[in-house]
Design a protein around this motif. Sequence first.
Motif, mmCIF file in Angstrom:
data_model
loop_
_atom_site.group_PDB
_atom_site.id
_atom_site.type_symbol
_atom_site.label_atom_id
_atom_site.label_comp_id
_atom_site.label_asym_id
_atom_site.label_seq_id
_atom_site.Cartn_x
_atom_site.Cartn_y
_atom_site.Cartn_z
ATOM 1 N N LEU A 14 0.831 -1.204 0.000
ATOM 2 C CA LEU A 14 0.000 0.000 0.000
ATOM 3 C C LEU A 14 0.865 1.254 0.000
ATOM 4 C CD1 LEU A 14 -2.889 1.129 0.180
ATOM 5 C CD2 LEU A 14 -2.654 1.096 2.676
ATOM 6 N N ALA A 15 1.931 1.240 0.790
ATOM 7 C CA ALA A 15 2.827 2.389 0.849
ATOM 8 C C ALA A 15 3.513 2.633 -0.495
ATOM 9 C CB ALA A 15 3.874 2.179 1.938
ATOM 10 N N ILE A 16 3.888 1.535 -1.175
ATOM 11 C CA ILE A 16 4.512 1.666 -2.497
ATOM 12 C C ILE A 16 3.508 2.203 -3.508
ATOM 13 C CG2 ILE A 16 5.495 0.362 -4.430
ATOM 14 C CD1 ILE A 16 6.715 -1.538 -2.321
ATOM 15 N N ALA A 17 2.293 1.669 -3.478
ATOM 16 C CA ALA A 17 1.271 2.084 -4.442
ATOM 17 C C ALA A 17 0.890 3.548 -4.270
ATOM 18 C CB ALA A 17 0.032 1.206 -4.301
ATOM 19 N N LEU A 18 0.796 4.003 -3.018
ATOM 20 C CA LEU A 18 0.379 5.382 -2.733
ATOM 21 C C LEU A 18 1.555 6.333 -2.611
ATOM 22 C CD1 LEU A 18 -2.494 4.712 -0.150
ATOM 23 C CD2 LEU A 18 -2.654 5.050 -2.636
ATOM 24 N N PHE A 20 3.936 6.631 -0.381
ATOM 25 C CA PHE A 20 4.157 7.217 0.935
ATOM 26 C C PHE A 20 5.640 7.373 1.246
ATOM 27 C CE2 PHE A 20 -0.171 5.632 2.650
ATOM 28 C CZ PHE A 20 -0.773 6.795 2.194
ATOM 29 N N GLY A 21 6.454 6.688 0.519
ATOM 30 C CA GLY A 21 7.896 6.771 0.683
ATOM 31 C C GLY A 21 8.566 6.098 -0.488
ATOM 32 N N HIS A 22 9.869 6.291 -0.625
ATOM 33 C CA HIS A 22 10.593 5.642 -1.721
ATOM 34 C C HIS A 22 10.437 4.134 -1.585
ATOM 35 C CE1 HIS A 22 13.834 4.301 -4.343
ATOM 36 N NE2 HIS A 22 13.877 5.529 -4.834
ATOM 37 N N ARG A 23 10.183 3.471 -2.693
ATOM 38 C CA ARG A 23 9.862 2.047 -2.620
ATOM 39 C C ARG A 23 11.008 1.219 -2.051
ATOM 40 N NH1 ARG A 23 9.805 -0.426 -8.757
ATOM 41 N NH2 ARG A 23 11.930 0.080 -9.341
ATOM 42 N N THR A 24 12.253 1.640 -2.257
ATOM 43 C CA THR A 24 13.377 0.896 -1.691
ATOM 44 C C THR A 24 13.376 0.999 -0.171
ATOM 45 O OG1 THR A 24 14.703 1.255 -3.679
ATOM 46 C CG2 THR A 24 15.884 0.668 -1.664
ATOM 47 N N LYS A 25 13.130 2.202 0.347
ATOM 48 C CA LYS A 25 13.066 2.382 1.799
ATOM 49 C C LYS A 25 11.933 1.550 2.393
ATOM 50 C CE LYS A 25 14.922 7.116 1.856
ATOM 51 N NZ LYS A 25 14.624 8.531 2.218
ATOM 52 N N VAL A 26 10.781 1.570 1.710
ATOM 53 C CA VAL A 26 9.624 0.812 2.202
ATOM 54 C C VAL A 26 9.953 -0.681 2.266
ATOM 55 C CG1 VAL A 26 7.258 0.110 1.682
ATOM 56 C CG2 VAL A 26 7.930 2.502 1.398
ATOM 57 N N VAL A 328 -0.535 -2.142 -7.776
ATOM 58 C CA VAL A 328 0.639 -2.027 -6.916
ATOM 59 C C VAL A 328 1.864 -1.650 -7.755
ATOM 60 C CG1 VAL A 328 2.062 -3.187 -5.193
ATOM 61 C CG2 VAL A 328 -0.359 -3.757 -5.394
ATOM 62 N N ASP A 329 2.409 -2.633 -8.424
ATOM 63 C CA ASP A 329 3.636 -2.515 -9.226
ATOM 64 C C ASP A 329 3.913 -3.945 -9.644
ATOM 65 O OD1 ASP A 329 6.532 -2.837 -9.720
ATOM 66 O OD2 ASP A 329 6.650 -0.714 -9.235
ATOM 67 N N ASN A 330 4.280 -4.142 -10.899
ATOM 68 C CA ASN A 330 4.394 -5.526 -11.351
ATOM 69 C C ASN A 330 5.575 -6.281 -10.742
ATOM 70 O OD1 ASN A 330 6.432 -4.302 -12.828
ATOM 71 N ND2 ASN A 330 5.550 -4.759 -14.829
ATOM 72 N N ILE A 331 6.545 -5.570 -10.192
ATOM 73 C CA ILE A 331 7.692 -6.268 -9.585
ATOM 74 C C ILE A 331 7.317 -6.939 -8.261
ATOM 75 C CG2 ILE A 331 10.007 -5.990 -8.634
ATOM 76 C CD1 ILE A 331 10.479 -3.797 -10.708
ATOM 77 N N PRO A 332 6.807 -6.190 -7.258
ATOM 78 C CA PRO A 332 6.448 -6.880 -6.011
ATOM 79 C C PRO A 332 5.331 -7.900 -6.192
ATOM 80 C CG PRO A 332 5.693 -4.602 -5.956
ATOM 81 C CD PRO A 332 6.607 -4.739 -7.138
ATOM 82 N N PHE A 333 4.384 -7.616 -7.105
ATOM 83 C CA PHE A 333 3.299 -8.565 -7.287
ATOM 84 C C PHE A 333 3.813 -9.869 -7.890
ATOM 85 C CE2 PHE A 333 -0.565 -10.465 -8.890
ATOM 86 C CZ PHE A 333 -1.444 -10.223 -7.848
ATOM 87 N N THR A 334 4.749 -9.761 -8.835
ATOM 88 C CA THR A 334 5.328 -10.969 -9.421
ATOM 89 C C THR A 334 6.115 -11.754 -8.378
ATOM 90 O OG1 THR A 334 5.499 -9.884 -11.578
ATOM 91 C CG2 THR A 334 6.839 -11.853 -11.245
ATOM 92 N N ALA A 335 6.859 -11.023 -7.539
ATOM 93 C CA ALA A 335 7.612 -11.692 -6.484
ATOM 94 C C ALA A 335 6.686 -12.482 -5.570
ATOM 95 C CB ALA A 335 8.393 -10.663 -5.664
ATOM 96 N N ALA A 336 5.507 -11.937 -5.291
ATOM 97 C CA ALA A 336 4.548 -12.637 -4.438
ATOM 98 C C ALA A 336 3.891 -13.810 -5.159
ATOM 99 C CB ALA A 336 3.479 -11.658 -3.951
ATOM 100 N N ALA A 367 -1.274 -0.423 -17.217
ATOM 101 C CA ALA A 367 -2.590 0.061 -16.796
ATOM 102 C C ALA A 367 -2.549 1.408 -16.096
ATOM 103 C CB ALA A 367 -3.270 -0.983 -15.900
ATOM 104 N N THR A 368 -1.595 1.578 -15.194
ATOM 105 C CA THR A 368 -1.556 2.811 -14.402
ATOM 106 C C THR A 368 -0.149 3.388 -14.385
ATOM 107 O OG1 THR A 368 -1.035 1.701 -12.309
ATOM 108 C CG2 THR A 368 -3.375 1.913 -12.892
ATOM 109 N N MET A 369 -0.064 4.594 -13.866
ATOM 110 C CA MET A 369 1.211 5.297 -13.802
ATOM 111 C C MET A 369 2.218 4.597 -12.903
ATOM 112 S SD MET A 369 1.791 9.192 -12.491
ATOM 113 C CE MET A 369 0.509 9.844 -13.569
ATOM 114 N N ILE A 370 1.735 3.865 -11.896
ATOM 115 C CA ILE A 370 2.620 3.247 -10.923
ATOM 116 C C ILE A 370 2.807 1.753 -11.160
ATOM 117 C CG2 ILE A 370 2.004 4.923 -9.148
ATOM 118 C CD1 ILE A 370 0.208 2.726 -7.918
ATOM 119 N N ALA A 371 2.266 1.231 -12.245
ATOM 120 C CA ALA A 371 2.250 -0.219 -12.446
ATOM 121 C C ALA A 371 3.593 -0.795 -12.872
ATOM 122 C CB ALA A 371 1.184 -0.592 -13.476
#
Length: 418
Positions: A14-18, A20-26, A328-336, A367-371
């Motif tokens: 959720l933090a990555i999608a919105l 809320f912080g740099h995805r690496t830090k999250v 979310v982002d295709n990288i973390p979703f693929t990892a899951a 699909a989206t800007m953050i995908a």
Amino acid sequence: MAIVAASAFAVALLAIALEFGHRTKVALVGATVLVLVGALDVDTAIESVDWATLGLLVGMMIIVGLTEPTGVFSFLALHVARMSRGRPFRLIFLLALMTGVLSAFLDNLTAILLVVPISLQLSRLLAIPVVPLVLVQVMASNIGGTATLIGDPPNIMIGSHVEELSFLDFIVNLGPVAAVTLLTTTLLLYFFYRRSLATTPDAHERVASLDPRGELKRERLVPILAVLCGTIVGFFLHAPLHVEPVTVAMAGATVMLLVSGHDLEWALERVEWGTIFFFIGLFIMVGSLEEQGLVTKIADGFAGVTGGSRTAEALVVLWGAAAGSALVDNIPFTAAMIPVVDELQMDGFDDATWWALALGACFGGNATMIAAAANVAAVSALARSGTRISFLRFLVVGLPITLVSLVIATAYLLAFQL
């Protein structure tokens, strides 16, 4: 502890999608918390990291980073622009083709970083809006990256994880559907934007003034291109030679370091270390889900929904991966999803489900800007140039393109894989 692992992973996504912080830090914070609370121990955390994926990424980043100063990518882009003769139809299709091919054999994020500056230049030269050009390139990068093992991070992760799938397997099974999808979606994008891309009669003369040869730096050009081409050939031959893709990438990077003449420190600066550490945190978080048995439960849920049907499983994975990647982002979703597909394959290896995951994750990246990382990079480059794209404006273009792509992918899977 399973609830803690699931909650931490969900909060991180959720933090990555919105943003809320740099995805690496999250990702690193999430991984650290899970280790500290005992969701997995340090040894298991280290074992959870897919070092082959990271090695492949680092190797390719070094190779591309050392090739870029030769100007060969700028030469190619400007040459394509001249071939268009300033005509919108040719321009759109040539840009899409160039971006798709570069994405397939470099990776889609690198391709976007290389070609977006050319679109900015063409926009000024032809007095046309830059947003249509960049969005065409973004869509083409995610679709073109689908075609090969090294073209998109989800494919890199799948290819590194599944030993049965070679570089040639990716091209043979995903290349044709990626090509058809690229052609179809580019045609749709042209009709969507054709009125805003009208050029003046003297556009041909302005484009003809471009000098691609001026971009080339002759020093060490031949040996660097030889190593680049040799690495790509190595990917094609890695299966019959019994060499892993990561070995090909690292060998190519090592030889490139020797022939390029650049300092080691400068070469290592070409590596996107933020992305590498993002993957490390991500792998550890997914490892906690596996350690707590959540992956098995998710896989059992998939099997329950599909009734054990091979066709239903593949289509659920395809559309589910696309939906998850879009949100979310295709990288973390693929990892899951990779361990989930592993669990679904307990009865025997089935490559169709892996192709469904690759197609869903890569096509869903439009699909989206953050995908997808390429989307974020393109939007950021436009913002630095003074042009901003809203989330909704991207969605209006990206979502229809994604749906069309998924329909094509569904038809392909049903006709040739299931």
